[in-house]
Write an enzyme that holds these catalytic residues in place. Structure first.
Site, PDB file in Angstrom:
ATOM      1  N   GLU A 254       0.879  -1.174   0.000  1.00 53.05           N
ATOM      2  CA  GLU A 254       0.000   0.000   0.000  1.00 53.05           C
ATOM      3  C   GLU A 254       0.911   1.217   0.000  1.00 53.05           C
ATOM      4  O   GLU A 254       1.504   1.565   1.021  1.00 53.05           O
ATOM      5  CB  GLU A 254      -0.914  -0.015   1.228  1.00 53.05           C
ATOM      6  N   CYS A 288      -1.865   9.129   2.240  1.00 55.53           N
ATOM      7  CA  CYS A 288      -1.604   8.636   0.892  1.00 55.53           C
ATOM      8  C   CYS A 288      -2.770   8.904  -0.054  1.00 55.53           C
ATOM      9  O   CYS A 288      -2.578   9.074  -1.254  1.00 55.53           O
ATOM     10  CB  CYS A 288      -1.297   7.149   0.923  1.00 55.53           C
TER      11      CYS A 288
END
Length: 486
Positions: A254, A288
């Site tokens: 991720e 993110c």
């Protein structure tokens, strides 16, 4: 809070709290006031080996434990977080500079993922498949992979550790967790303490607080773990993927993002402004999924821009412990300097600063940049700080082209008065997740979470957790007699 941090400033290996034996210490600082919270002697490669060997030993009995018994551990862990929520929120504020709002958001999601872990304990199912061979029965078993290595980041350390640790354990695995060196307590020791107090048997969760300067690739090269779950930068993620591939491990990555928040000409402008400001500035932009780029149809650009700048000017910047604060410090001085330098370089290259943030210590106030040259490198990179880029476009085709002009593909948003128009446009954006008439920052326990391109490999959450943290085993049973050609 000082005793809270000092009490947890240890390695947690095979059910024991003990100091590392490395030759140097990680110093844990409050990024807002630079108060020293703890000093932790790093774990060595030898201690990483001890952690993995302990996990390997403990996992066999855990995998054989009735899943209803395993489930009870996560029920107790959930109650522990609920009982200690205020203390844990204070720790998040102190260690990573999260605002009160951010700390509450992180702990809320962590509890939701624990609730899903309770369900995951009972999720794996076997199958019986037909065979073209008479008398044969094909059984497919769903089994734990064994031991999982988890590497978590500094921005949502408690949540993003729990998000991999809890499902891996629930599905019958053992775990070795390495938190980020800037958040060793919230991302590591606190997770171990919650599960220890919840009655998780010794050895099943181990926390090693260390750095690659000490252990190199020992955590990901080690022969015991079969899966490495990594959350962090795409630069480090590439290295993790390479090492895992060379050692026949499955990597779940991720990674970073450069999300586009797209405002079409029929959007509710006031609502889009509110969603955009949250999408960019939540946790100082250290997310993110944050909206790096806000793409606005030129027909509504003027109205949207004026309202966005006005909204951003109302954000309170400063002490994250103050409940009124919207924007606290970045995680460290390197990040603060990098963000300040990025703004300076963008302006020198021709961008216009509608708002230009100041830097005081690690606190960087918001910037809003527009008029960036089409070849500006900042347009295609991840910005981990409170800086937003405003980009006008002419029509939906150009919006799609600009949104896809990035090596990343994690999240995104489309704002429009016509939901199906938004969905049609969203389907053309090369990203793992995208939201119509909402923010870019979302995570839920049962949806597939992950990115495309340089934003990662694989998915987490829900059924994806079963795929990641279990393996399939085919056992066939021949009830008759096979006929062999010789």
């Amino acid at each position: 809070m000082s005793s809270f941090f000092s009490d947890l400033a240890l390695q947690y290996i095979d059910g024991e709290w003990r100091p590392g034996s490395g030759s140097w210490d990680i110093i844990d600082f409050n990024p807002y006031n630079e108060e020293k919270l703890a000093s932790i002697t790093v774990a060595t490669a030898g201690e990483v080996d001890q952690a993995y060997r302990a996990a390997e030993r403990a996992q066999k009995e855990w995998a054989a434990t009735n899943p209803y018994a395993r489930r009870s551990v996560f029920e107790r862990a959930l109650r522990i977080i609920e009982d200690r929520e205020e203390e844990m929120a204070e720790a998040i504020v102190a260690e990573l500079g999260g605002t009160r709002l951010k700390a509450a958001f992180e702990l809320h999601l962590a509890k939701e993922f624990l609730r899903e872990a309770i369900q995951l304990s009972l999720r794996p199912e076997g199958r019986i498949l037909p065979s073209p061979v008479d008398g044969k029965e094909n059984r497919v078993y769903r089994l734990p992979v064994g031991v999982v290595g988890v590497i978590s980041p500094f921005n949502f350390p408690f949540l993003l550790s729990v998000k991999s640790v809890a499902p891996a354990l629930a599905l019958g695995n053992a775990v070795v967790l390495k938190p980020h060196q800037n958040t060793p307590i919230c991302g590591g020791s606190l997770v171990a303490k919650v599960f220890e107090d919840a009655g998780l048997p010794a050895g099943l969760l181990n926390v090693v607080i260390t750095d690659i300067a000490e252990i190199g690739d020992a955590l990901i090269e080690h022969p015991v773990p079969k899966v490495i779950s990594f959350t962090g930068s795409d630069r480090v993620g590439r290295h993790v993927a390479t090492v895992c591939a060379a050692n026949f491990k499955h990597a779940v990555l991720e990674l970073g993002g450069n999300s586009a928040f797209i405002v079409l000409d029929d959007a509710d402008i006031d609502y889009a402004v509110d969603a955009a400001v949250f999408s960019r500035y939540v946790h100082q932009g250290q997310v993110c999924m944050a909206a790096n780029r806000i793409l606005v149809d030129s027909r509504v650009e003027k109205e949207f821009t004026e309202k966005l700048v006005a909204k951003v000017q109302t954000l309170k910047v400063g002490d994250p412990a103050d409940p009124e604060t919207h924007i606290g410090p970045l995680i460290n001085s390197l990040q603060a300097e990098a963000v300040s330098s990025l703004v300076e370089q963008s302006v020198e290259a021709g961008a216009t600063a509608l708002l230009r943030g100041r830097t005081e210590g690690n606190v960087v106030s918001p910037s809003v940049l527009t008029g960036l040259p089409a070849d500006s490198p900042v347009l295609s990179q991840e910005i981990f700080g409170p800086v937003v880029l405003l980009i006008p476009f002419e029509g939906d085709e150009e919006a799609v082209r600009i949104a896809n002009d990035t090596p990343y593909g994690l999240s995104g948003a489309v704002h429009t008065g016509d939901i199906e128009r938004g969905v049609a446009l969203a389907q053309r954006i090369h990203t793992g997740m995208i939201h119509i008439n909402d923010s870019t920052v979302h995570d839920e326990p049962i949806v597939p979470f992950g990115g495309e391109k340089s934003s990662g490999l694989g998915r987490l959450n829900g059924e994806a957790m079963v795929e990641v943290f279990t393996t399939q085993k085919w056992i066939s049973v021949q009830r008759g007699r096979s006929v062999f050609p010789f």
